[in-house]
Design an enzyme around this catalytic site. Structure first.
Site, PDB file in Angstrom:
ATOM      1  N   LEU C  25       0.850  -1.338  -0.037  1.00  0.00           N
ATOM      2  CA  LEU C  25      -0.168   0.054   0.018  1.00  0.00           C
ATOM      3  C   LEU C  25       0.960   1.401   0.091  1.00  0.00           C
ATOM      4  O   LEU C  25       0.739   2.078   0.931  1.00  0.00           O
ATOM      5  CB  LEU C  25      -0.768  -0.170   1.118  1.00  0.00           C
ATOM      6  CG  LEU C  25      -1.930   0.973   1.068  1.00  0.00           C
ATOM      7  CD1 LEU C  25      -3.040   0.692   0.105  1.00  0.00           C
ATOM      8  CD2 LEU C  25      -2.743   0.990   2.563  1.00  0.00           C
ATOM      9  N   HIS C  26       1.802   1.665  -1.131  1.00  0.00           N
ATOM     10  CA  HIS C  26       2.593   2.620  -1.181  1.00  0.00           C
ATOM     11  C   HIS C  26       1.615   3.847  -1.545  1.00  0.00           C
ATOM     12  O   HIS C  26       0.137   3.740  -1.631  1.00  0.00           O
ATOM     13  CB  HIS C  26       3.531   2.530  -2.187  1.00  0.00           C
ATOM     14  CG  HIS C  26       3.431   2.040  -3.541  1.00  0.00           C
ATOM     15  ND1 HIS C  26       3.519   3.199  -4.491  1.00  0.00           N
ATOM     16  CD2 HIS C  26       2.859   0.872  -4.128  1.00  0.00           C
ATOM     17  CE1 HIS C  26       3.284   2.487  -5.488  1.00  0.00           C
ATOM     18  NE2 HIS C  26       2.754   1.002  -5.364  1.00  0.00           N
ATOM     19  N   MET C  27       2.139   4.887  -2.093  1.00  0.00           N
ATOM     20  CA  MET C  27       1.401   6.209  -2.177  1.00  0.00           C
ATOM     21  C   MET C  27       0.343   6.097  -3.469  1.00  0.00           C
ATOM     22  O   MET C  27      -0.869   6.393  -3.086  1.00  0.00           O
ATOM     23  CB  MET C  27       2.278   7.225  -2.634  1.00  0.00           C
ATOM     24  CG  MET C  27       3.475   7.355  -1.818  1.00  0.00           C
ATOM     25  SD  MET C  27       2.916   8.619  -0.236  1.00  0.00           S
ATOM     26  CE  MET C  27       3.936   9.962  -0.661  1.00  0.00           C
TER      27      MET C  27
END
Lengths: 157, 579, 107
Positions: C25-27
Site C-alpha cells: 500500500l504505497h502512495m
C-alpha cells in the site's frame, strides 16, 4: 554460500594419527582427489603449493584451528576438506598451541567471490567456541555433515 | 547577555554573528514563538500549504506524459497530500499546543511520518520516505522564501550553531567564513569536535539548549579554551575577550616558532610527533605544524556521504595524495572502522540493537571480504610511494588478527599474479582499544608489527561510558586509574616484545597527559594537528626523569579526580601561558 | 466476511481485506483508496495492529505502510456503508489497485 555447497564430506579425515603438518595437508589433498574433486595428477602440485604458502605465513588461527588454502587451475569449484587430530599438530600458530582441526580450502583461480564467501563463512563460524568444540567432537564424516548442515540451516548458529 | 558552559573541544576565541542550522541545512528560525503569535503562525501554515499546492498544480499541468506519466502521478500524490486536511491539522495543532514556528511544526510532523516509512522492511515502501521529505522541502521553501542557507555559499563570517553537526554539513564548510562552532550535543570526539580541530577553529559542544536560546544573527563569543559560549555579550565582556584573544594568538605565534625545532626533552630524549587525519588535505596541516608523519589516517570518510562504495582507485588516490606529502616519513593507514554508524546500520536487514558492540570495524571487514580486499589492495599498491603501514582497528583477539593477516597475504598473492608492485615487507599493526586487547597484548605482540593505543575507545570500553553522551561525559576520563593501568600494561608488553608503540587517542593531544605518557614509556605520539606545537613545547620543557617521577606518583593514586588535578597542576607549571 | 448490524440509526459494516499487490500500500494505491472512500458519505476507518486511519486522509492511509500480505480491517459507518465496503474490497482484493501481483503469486 553454505557449507553444503563446498565442503566435500567424503574427503573427511576423522583422525590424522600422528601426522605432521605437511603430511596432514598431503592427506587432505589426496582425499579430495580420491573423491574426484581434483584430478589425481594435480594432487602433488596442489600439496606443494599449499605447503609453500603455509611456510610463508601460517594459517593457524589460534584456538586449535588452521585453514590452509590455495587457488589452483585444477579446481573447478570452491571445495574444502576437513581433518581432525586428537594429538594436535604443530602449525606454528600464533598462539603457539597445537592445531586439532584443519580445514583445507582449494579454489579455482577465477572465482574470487566464491572463495571470499567461503572464507567469510569459515571465519564467522570458527570464531565461535561452541562450533570449534563440536567440530572437534566429530568422529565420523556423517557427524561432520550433520554439524555443518545445522550451521547452514539454523540462523541461531 | 547569557553565559553557557559546555565542553571545550577546539581551542581559540571567536567573536561574531551566529548562523543557526538544523539538520537539513535549513536555517530554521528560532523554534519557540510567543503564544500571542500563534494565530499568525497558523495562518502561515495554511498559506504555505495553499501556495505549495498551487505550485504543484502548475507543475502537474505543465508536466506531460513523458516517463509513462509517472512524474505526473507523483505530483498528483504529493498534491493530494498537501490538500489533506488531517495533515494540515496535525501541523497547526502543534503550532497551537507547543507555540512553535510554522517551519518547526512542518518539519517535525513530516519527519515523524517519514520515520514510519523508513522503519518498514519493504524497501519500496521505505523509499517513499523520500516523497515525504520532498513535500517537507516544498513547504519549507514556501515558508522560508529563498532564505535557505547553503553552507558552501557563505558570504560573510559566521559562527555556526546547531543541535549537532553531521559529516555532510561539515564537509561543505568554507574555512574562510566559518569562524567557530557550537552545538547542543556531542563530546570531545564527536564529529563537530574533530572537524573544528582540523580546521583550527574554536568549538564548544554539549551546551544542551543553546539552539533554544540564541536567535539567528545574535552576537556570540565562542571560548574554545574554557568551554564557554556567551550570547549577546555586553561591551565590557567583548573588550575583555578581544584582549584575551590577542594574548592567545600571541601564544600561538610563539608556538609556531618552534615548528622547526625537534621534539626532544631537556635531557635529550627524542619523541616522534605524528598527526591524526581524516582527509588527504589535512596532511599538509600536519606538516605545517611540525608533525613528522601520520600516526593515524582514518579512512571511514571515504565511505560516508556517498551513495556507492569507493572504488579501489578512489582509495588509492586518496592514499597516494597523503603519502606524497610525507615522502619517506611514516603514514599509518587504518582500515575502515565502520559499523556503529548510519553507513552500515542502514544497510542491514535489522539494525543492531547495540551497534557499538556489534558487527563493526575489523569484524565487519572480515564478513565483507570483497570490500576489505579492495581497501587492502589500494593500500598495498600505494605502499611503493613511501613508508606505509597498515593498522587494523578494534582487534579483540588473536583469531581476528590472524584472519586479517591472512587476507593481506591473499591480496599480496593476487598482486603478484597481476605483476603489480607493493612493499612485501609492509608493517602490519593493530590498534589496542579494548580491554581484551590490552589484557592479551603480549600474545598479540607476537604477530603484530606495532601497536597504537586508541585511548578514546579504550577509555570508553573500560569505563563503560559512551564518550558522545553528554549526560555522562564527566565520567569519561583517560585519567581513570583503571585505564592508566591498562595503558601501562600494553606499553610494557610492547617493550618486552620489542615492537613499536604509539599513542593515538585524544590523550596524546592533551598537555596534561604528556608527561605521564612519556613516563610510562611512550616515544611516539600521534595527535590532532593543531595541538602539535603545544605538545612539542611541553616535551621540550620537561626531562624524562621528571616524567618518571610523575608517573610513579600517579600510578600510586587511586582516584581519577586526584590524578586529574595532579596532572593539571604539573602541566601548568610546565606551560603556564596555556592556562 | 461481511457483517452488517443495524444499530439505532446507522449502518455499520466491517470486513477484513488482504493486500495482494506486490508493492503493497504505497502512495499510489493509497491515493486510489482515498479516492474511492471519498465518494461515500459514511465514515470509513482502516486499521492494522498498531493504528487506525481515516480512509479519506492520504496522510493517514499512507502511514499504514501496509506491505504485501498485510491484513487490514475496514469499518464503514453511516449512509452507503455496505456499498463503501464493497467498493473498497473490490479495489483491494479484486482489482488489486490495478497493479501487478507478485511474480510468485499463488492465488
Amino acid at each position: 554460500m553454505k557449507f553444503q555447497e563446498f565442503v566435500c564430506f567424503e574427503a573427511t579425515i576423522p583422525e590424522l594419527d600422528n601426522a605432521d603438518r605437511d603430511a596432514a595437508i598431503g592427506a587432505l589433498v589426496s582425499a579430495l582427489a580420491k573423491a574426484g574433486r581434483i584430478p589425481a595428477q594435480s594432487a602433488r602440485e596442489i600439496t606443494e603449493a599449499v605447503i609453500k604458502r603455509e611456510n610463508e605465513a601460517s594459517t593457524g588461527m589460534g584456538k586449535g584451528v588452521a585453514v590452509p588454502h590455495v587457488k589452483h587451475t585444477a579446481a573447478k569449484k570452491v571445495m574444502a576438506a576437513i581433518a581432525q587430530s586428537d594429538a594436535g599438530i604443530d602449525f606454528a600458530a600464533l598462539d603457539e598451541q597445537p592445531v586439532y582441526s584443519i580445514i583445507l580450502l582449494v579454489s579455482p583461480t577465477d572465482s574470487p567471490d566464491d572463495h571470499l564467501q567461503a572464507m567469510e563463512l569459515l571465519f564467522k563460524h570458527l570464531q565461535k567456541e561452541r562450533f570449534r568444540k563440536f567440530l572437534r567432537q566429530c568422529r565420523l564424516p556423517e557427524q561432520l555433515e550433520d554439524l555443518l548442515t545445522e550451521a547452514d540451516e539454523d540462523p541461531s548458529w | 547577555m547569557e553565559i553557557k558552559k559546555g565542553i571545550a573541544v577546539s581551542p581559540g576565541i571567536s567573536i561574531g554573528a551566529c548562523l543557526i542550522i538544523d539538520s537539513e541545512d535549513y536555517r530554521i528560525p528560532h523554534r519557540q514563538i510567543n503564544p500571542s503569535q500563534r494565530l499568525t503562525e497558523v495562518q502561515r501554515v495554511r498559506n504555505a500549504f495553499r501556495d505549495a499546492a498551487q505550485e504543484l498544480t502548475e507543475l502537474e499541468q505543465a508536466q506531460d506524459q513523458t516517463g509513462g506519466g509517472r512524474i505526473k502521478d507523483i505530483f498528483a500524490v504529493h498534491l493530494r497530500f498537501l490538500r489533506d486536511r488531517s495533515l494540515r491539522r496535525k501541523v497547526t495543532d502543534m503550532v497551537h499546543a507547543d507555540s512553535v514556528t510554522a517551519e518547526y511544526a512542518v518539519s517535525t510532523v513530516l519527519r515523524e511520518i517519514a520515520s514510519r516509512f523508513t522503519n518498514v522492511r519493504d524497501t519500496y515502501i521505505s523509499e517513499r520516505a523520500a516523497d515525504i521529505y520532498d513535500i517537507e522541502r516544498r513547504l519549507l521553501r514556501q515558508l522560508l522564501g529563498h532564505k535557505r542557507e547553503d553552507l558552501g555559499h557563505l558570504k560573510e563570517e559566521v559562527i555556526i550553531v546547531a543541535r549537532e553537526l553531521s559529516p555532510t554539513q561539515t564537509a561543505g564548510f568554507n574555512k574562510a567564513f566559518v569562524k567557530g562552532l557550537a552545538s547542543d550535543v556531542g563530546g570531545r570526539t564527536s564529529h563537530a569536535a574533530i572537524v573544528a580541530r582540523s580546521l583550527g577553529i574554536p568549538a564548544v559542544v554539549a551546551l544542551e539548549d543553546l539552539t533554544e536560546i540564541v536567535r539567528g544573527g545574535d552576537t556570540v563569543i565562542i571560548d574554545g579554551n574554557r568551554g564557554i559560549v556567551i550570547v549577546n555579550p555586553d561591551e565590557d565582556t567583548i573588550s575583555e575577550y578581544e584582549r584575551y584573544s590577542r594574548d592567545f594568538l600571541a601564544l600561538e605565534h610563539k608556538l609556531d616558532a618552534i615548528r622547526e625545532k625537534p621534539a626532544v626533552t631537556r635531557d635529550g630524549v627524542r619523541i616522534a610527533l605524528l598527526g591524526n587525519i581524516e582527509f588527504p588535505d589535512e596532511a599538509r596541516v600536519v606538516l605545517e605544524k611540525g608533525g613528522e608523519g601520520i600516526g593515524l589516517y582514518r579512512t571511514e570518510f571515504l565511505y560516508l556521504n556517498r551513495p556507492t562504495e569507493p572504488t579501489e582507485q578512489e582509495h588509492y588516490e586518496a592514499y597516494a595524495e597523503t603519502i606524497r606529502v610525507f615522502k619517506e616519513r611514516p603514514v599509518v593507514i587504518r582500515t575502515v572502522d565502520l559499523g556503529a554508524d548510519k553507513y552500515t546500520q542502514s544497510r542491514r536487514w535489522a539494525p543492531e540493537p547495540n551497534p557499538f558492540l556489534g558487527l563493526r570495524s575489523i569484524r565487519y571487514c572480515l564478513q565483507n571480504l570483497t570490500m576489505f580486499k579492495r581497501q587492502l589492495r589500494a593500500i598495498l599498491r600505494a605502499s611503493v610511494l613511501g613508508q606505509v603501514k597498515i593498522m587494523f582497528p578494534l582487534v579483540t583477539n588473536v583469531q581476528e588478527l590472524m584472519q586479517a593477516k591472512m587476507i593481506v597475504h591473499d591480496v599480496m598473492e593476487d598482486l603478484d599474479e597481476e605483476s603489480l608492485r607493493y612493499n612485501r615487507n609492509i608493517d602490519v599493526g593493530i590498534m589496542i582499544e579494548t580491554p581484551s586487547a590490552a589484557l592479551t597484548a603480549s600474545t598479540l605482540a607476537r604477530d603484530a608489527d606495532f601497536f597504537s593505543i586508541g585511548t578514546n575507545d579504550l577509555t570508553q570500553y573500560t569505563l563503560a561510558v559512551d564518550r558522545g553522551n553528554e549526560l555522562v561525559s564527566t565520567l569519561y576520563s583517560a585519567a581513570d586509574p583503571a585505564v592508566l593501568r591498562l595503558i601501562r600494561m600494553v606499553m610494557q608488553d610492547a617493550h618486552k616484545a620489542q615492537i613499536d608503540l604509539s599513542v593515538c587517542g585524544e590523550t596524546a593531544s592533551e598537555p596534561e597527559y604528556i608527561m605521564l605518557l612519556l613516563g610510562m614509556g611512550a616515544r611516539t605520539l600521534s595527535l590532532t594537528p593543531p595541538m602539535i606545537p603545544e605538545i612539542k613545547q611541553v616535551i621540550r620543557s620537561v626531562t624524562l626523569e621528571e616524567c618518571h617521577k610523575l608517573t610513579r606518583k600517579v600510578l600510586g593514586m587511586n582516584s581519577e579526580r586526584q590524578i586529574s588535578a595532579y596532572l593539571r597542576n604539573a602541566a601548568r607549571k610546565v606551560l603556564p601561558e596555556a592556562y | 466476511m461481511l457483517t452488517g448490524e443495524e444499530t439505532l440509526e446507522e449502518l455499520v459494516c466491517e470486513t477484513t481485506v488482504e493486500i495482494k499487490n506486490a508493492e503493497g500500500l504505497h502512495m499510489r494505491p493509497a491515493m486510489k483508496f482515498v479516492d474511492v472512500a471519498s465518494q461515500f458519505a459514511c465514515d470509513i476507518t482502516v486499521s492494522n495492529d498498531e493504528m487506525k486511519a481515516d480512509a479519506k486522509s492520504i496522510m493517514e492511509m499512507s502511514m499504514l505502510a501496509a506491505t504485501y500480505g498485510t491484513r487490514l480491517q475496514i469499518k464503514a459507518e453511516g449512509a452507503q456503508a455496505e456499498e463503501a465496503i464493497s467498493a473498497l474490497t473490490d479495489l483491494v482484493e479484486v482489482r488489486m489497485f490495478d497493479e501487478p501481483p507478485p511474480e510468485n503469486a499463488s492465488g
